[in-house]
Design a protein around this motif. Structure first.
Motif, PDB file in Angstrom:
ATOM      1  N   UNK A 281      15.560  76.144   4.007  1.00  0.00           N
ATOM      2  CA  UNK A 281      17.163  76.298   3.759  1.00  0.00           C
ATOM      3  C   UNK A 281      17.609  75.049   4.249  1.00  0.00           C
ATOM      4  N   UNK A 282      17.233  73.904   4.505  1.00  0.00           N
ATOM      5  CA  UNK A 282      17.808  72.865   4.945  1.00  0.00           C
ATOM      6  C   UNK A 282      16.555  71.856   5.387  1.00  0.00           C
ATOM      7  N   UNK A 283      17.148  70.570   5.559  1.00  0.00           N
ATOM      8  CA  UNK A 283      16.341  69.339   6.095  1.00  0.00           C
ATOM      9  C   UNK A 283      16.863  68.450   6.839  1.00  0.00           C
ATOM     10  N   UNK A 284      16.141  67.975   8.095  1.00  0.00           N
ATOM     11  CA  UNK A 284      16.472  66.993   8.765  1.00  0.00           C
ATOM     12  C   UNK A 284      15.292  65.910   8.396  1.00  0.00           C
ATOM     13  N   UNK A 285      15.926  64.716   8.035  1.00  0.00           N
ATOM     14  CA  UNK A 285      14.904  63.667   7.401  1.00  0.00           C
ATOM     15  C   UNK A 285      15.641  62.337   7.601  1.00  0.00           C
ATOM     16  N   UNK A 286      14.889  61.194   7.782  1.00  0.00           N
ATOM     17  CA  UNK A 286      15.414  59.772   7.859  1.00  0.00           C
ATOM     18  C   UNK A 286      15.750  59.412   6.487  1.00  0.00           C
ATOM     19  N   UNK A 287      16.088  58.231   6.194  1.00  0.00           N
ATOM     20  CA  UNK A 287      16.711  57.535   5.008  1.00  0.00           C
ATOM     21  C   UNK A 287      15.304  57.090   4.369  1.00  0.00           C
ATOM     22  N   UNK A 288      15.332  57.354   2.900  1.00  0.00           N
ATOM     23  CA  UNK A 288      14.114  56.801   2.222  1.00  0.00           C
ATOM     24  C   UNK A 288      14.232  55.669   1.317  1.00  0.00           C
ATOM     25  N   UNK A 289      13.268  55.144   0.620  1.00  0.00           N
ATOM     26  CA  UNK A 289      13.151  54.196  -0.152  1.00  0.00           C
ATOM     27  C   UNK A 289      13.717  54.497  -1.423  1.00  0.00           C
TER      28      UNK A 289
ATOM     29  N   UNK B   4      18.916  59.163  20.881  1.00  0.00           N
ATOM     30  CA  UNK B   4      20.238  58.327  20.682  1.00  0.00           C
ATOM     31  C   UNK B   4      20.420  57.822  19.206  1.00  0.00           C
ATOM     32  N   UNK B   5      19.456  58.308  18.321  1.00  0.00           N
ATOM     33  CA  UNK B   5      19.817  57.697  16.984  1.00  0.00           C
ATOM     34  C   UNK B   5      20.980  58.330  16.330  1.00  0.00           C
ATOM     35  N   UNK B   6      21.551  57.823  15.385  1.00  0.00           N
ATOM     36  CA  UNK B   6      22.693  58.575  14.673  1.00  0.00           C
ATOM     37  C   UNK B   6      22.210  59.730  13.779  1.00  0.00           C
ATOM     38  N   UNK B   7      22.986  60.647  13.224  1.00  0.00           N
ATOM     39  CA  UNK B   7      22.705  61.554  12.346  1.00  0.00           C
ATOM     40  C   UNK B   7      23.948  61.809  11.197  1.00  0.00           C
ATOM     41  N   UNK B   8      23.638  61.647  10.193  1.00  0.00           N
ATOM     42  CA  UNK B   8      24.473  61.871   8.877  1.00  0.00           C
ATOM     43  C   UNK B   8      24.493  63.282   8.696  1.00  0.00           C
ATOM     44  N   UNK B   9      25.324  64.052   8.572  1.00  0.00           N
ATOM     45  CA  UNK B   9      25.341  65.502   8.164  1.00  0.00           C
ATOM     46  C   UNK B   9      25.999  65.603   6.964  1.00  0.00           C
ATOM     47  N   UNK B  10      25.518  66.266   6.171  1.00  0.00           N
ATOM     48  CA  UNK B  10      25.856  66.660   4.823  1.00  0.00           C
ATOM     49  C   UNK B  10      25.555  68.043   4.469  1.00  0.00           C
TER      50      UNK B  10
ATOM     51  N   UNK C 294      29.803  61.896  10.841  1.00  0.00           N
ATOM     52  CA  UNK C 294      28.906  60.973  11.370  1.00  0.00           C
ATOM     53  C   UNK C 294      28.775  61.388  12.525  1.00  0.00           C
ATOM     54  N   UNK C 295      27.499  61.796  13.005  1.00  0.00           N
ATOM     55  CA  UNK C 295      27.180  62.374  14.292  1.00  0.00           C
ATOM     56  C   UNK C 295      26.107  61.728  14.802  1.00  0.00           C
ATOM     57  N   UNK C 296      25.558  62.112  16.042  1.00  0.00           N
ATOM     58  CA  UNK C 296      24.301  61.703  16.707  1.00  0.00           C
ATOM     59  C   UNK C 296      23.205  62.882  16.635  1.00  0.00           C
ATOM     60  N   UNK C 297      22.112  62.629  16.927  1.00  0.00           N
ATOM     61  CA  UNK C 297      20.910  63.448  16.840  1.00  0.00           C
ATOM     62  C   UNK C 297      21.100  64.669  18.293  1.00  0.00           C
ATOM     63  N   UNK C 298      21.993  64.063  19.300  1.00  0.00           N
ATOM     64  CA  UNK C 298      21.974  64.877  20.413  1.00  0.00           C
ATOM     65  C   UNK C 298      23.051  66.016  19.994  1.00  0.00           C
ATOM     66  N   UNK C 299      23.831  65.652  18.884  1.00  0.00           N
ATOM     67  CA  UNK C 299      24.501  66.918  18.429  1.00  0.00           C
ATOM     68  C   UNK C 299      24.107  68.154  17.552  1.00  0.00           C
ATOM     69  N   UNK C 300      22.690  67.724  17.432  1.00  0.00           N
ATOM     70  CA  UNK C 300      22.045  68.797  16.426  1.00  0.00           C
ATOM     71  C   UNK C 300      22.048  70.323  17.100  1.00  0.00           C
TER      72      UNK C 300
ATOM     73  N   UNK D 244      17.706  55.888  11.568  1.00  0.00           N
ATOM     74  CA  UNK D 244      18.419  57.016  11.899  1.00  0.00           C
ATOM     75  C   UNK D 244      17.932  58.249  10.956  1.00  0.00           C
ATOM     76  N   UNK D 245      19.002  59.302  11.175  1.00  0.00           N
ATOM     77  CA  UNK D 245      18.463  60.603  10.541  1.00  0.00           C
ATOM     78  C   UNK D 245      19.772  61.000   9.745  1.00  0.00           C
ATOM     79  N   UNK D 246      19.247  62.290   9.059  1.00  0.00           N
ATOM     80  CA  UNK D 246      20.190  63.034   8.451  1.00  0.00           C
ATOM     81  C   UNK D 246      20.021  64.435   8.408  1.00  0.00           C
ATOM     82  N   UNK D 247      20.982  65.310   8.338  1.00  0.00           N
ATOM     83  CA  UNK D 247      20.685  66.816   8.183  1.00  0.00           C
ATOM     84  C   UNK D 247      21.413  67.263   7.212  1.00  0.00           C
ATOM     85  N   UNK D 248      20.834  67.678   6.126  1.00  0.00           N
ATOM     86  CA  UNK D 248      21.062  67.983   4.821  1.00  0.00           C
ATOM     87  C   UNK D 248      20.828  69.786   4.642  1.00  0.00           C
TER      88      UNK D 248
END
Length: 342
Positions: free
Chosen positions: A291-299, A25-31, A39-45, A336-340
């Motif tokens: 070719x891409x990365x799914x990752x959380x937000x970092x320090x 249910x976490x959010x997913x920011x797609x770049x 602004x999407x959700x992990x279930x949209x992957x 939350x996560x991101x898709x880069x």
């Protein structure tokens, strides 16, 4: 590059202290390159990937590597960092000024270790006494090694033994979770399979060095801690075949990406791998396998912030993070996560 280039201000209330439930249910920011952020959700992957794409997961399992003990009257804390052999681990020590080579630390639960050697970085080699497997001893005496930005705000509890472990965890040895994979659930995997997205697992035992701040002013002066990684020959063959067929390798987590890049040769062909890696990826690095990365937000000012900046461009990542902060995304390991996709 100057480390300050990777700094940003993060409101403390955006640091997630617990994961969302259910995990997916976490959010997913797609770049994607220079395209507008989504602004999407992990279930949209599944809908964000293409049939033939391949997700690469890290199957390392977090062990209860946080220990509290005594050397005489002195309190000694230890965070196991890297396995040396069956009975010896390199560990970061709290209150190390009260510990000398040859001292015995009693951790409770009949678990003792000798401080065999002090290293240049202040860590120690600990040799655990007895014949019992060290992993069994840790289950009795240790705690889950939550990151300092969580452990400093609340106590570790039994929920963390489940929350801080991915569904793919099977190879004991990590002292930090590959947190991007914490978002995955059986129903998400089923949806990805229905979409035609493949998956493979490799192993990188994440060390406590992942939490250490970059103290140098320039990236050239920072020394990475080594971590053990393994890619089986059959796995490497399937990864290469997926790319040859036109699929993209999307690393789930920076640990998977770092191991892929460590194992790839100059032509981008992934080789079998079983060794330590201390690869440090900063802007200017030429990616060979991922070719891409799914990752959380970092320090801020972390090696992982430098890695995502290498993948997407520093200015682009600063824009991504500014958007995440403005939109109140949850940050760090339980966030939350991101898709880069560059």
């Amino acid at each position: 590059m100057k480390v300050d280039l990777f700094d940003f201000e993060l409101p403390q209330e955006l640091i997630a202290l617990r994961p969302v439930r259910p995990r997916d249910a976490a959010r997913l920011l797609v770049a994607r390159g220079d395209a507008s952020l989504e602004d999407r959700g992990v279930l949209d992957l599944p809908g964000l990937l293409e049939p033939g794409d391949l997700l690469v997961f890290n199957d390392t399992r977090v062990i209860p590597a946080q220990l509290e003990g005594r050397r005489g009257e002195a309190k000694i804390g230890a965070t196991l960092h890297k396995r040396i052999d069956l009975r010896r681990w390199q560990a970061f020590i709290r209150n190390a000024k009260r510990l000398r080579e040859g001292d015995t630390i009693a951790f409770g639960g009949d678990v003792e270790a000798v401080a065999e050697q002090r290293h240049a970085d202040g860590s120690f080699t600990l040799g655990f006494a007895g014949d019992e497997p060290v992993e069994v001893m840790l289950e009795r005496a240790g705690r889950m090694p939550l990151p300092p930005y969580i452990a400093g705000k609340r106590t570790t509890d039994e929920r963390d033994r489940e929350d801080y472990q991915t569904m793919f965890a099977r190879e004991d040895g990590a002292v930090a979770a590959p947190t991007a994979a914490l978002h995955f659930t059986p129903r998400l995997i089923e949806a990805l399979e229905a979409r035609g997205v493949k998956r493979e697992t490799l192993t990188l035992h994440v060390g406590a060095g992942t939490f250490l701040p970059v103290k140098a002013e320039d990236t050239d002066d920072h020394a990475m801690h080594a971590e053990f990684g393994r890619i089986e020959a059959d796995t490497a063959k399937r990864l290469n075949a997926a790319r040859e067929a036109g699929g993209r390798l999307i690393a789930v987590g920076t640990t998977s990406l770092r191991l892929l890049e460590s194992a790839a040769d100059a032509d981008g062909v992934i080789q079998p791998f079983a060794a330590d890696t201390d690869i440090f990826i900063t802007p200017g690095y030429r990616f060979r396998a991922a070719d891409g990365l799914m990752t959380n937000f970092h320090l801020p000012k972390s090696t992982l912030m430098m890695l995502v900046s290498a993948l997407m461009g520093r200015e682009r990542m600063m824009t991504v993070y500014a958007h995440a902060i403005a939109e109140r995304y949850r940050f760090y390991s339980y966030g939350d996560s991101s898709l880069l996709i560059p």
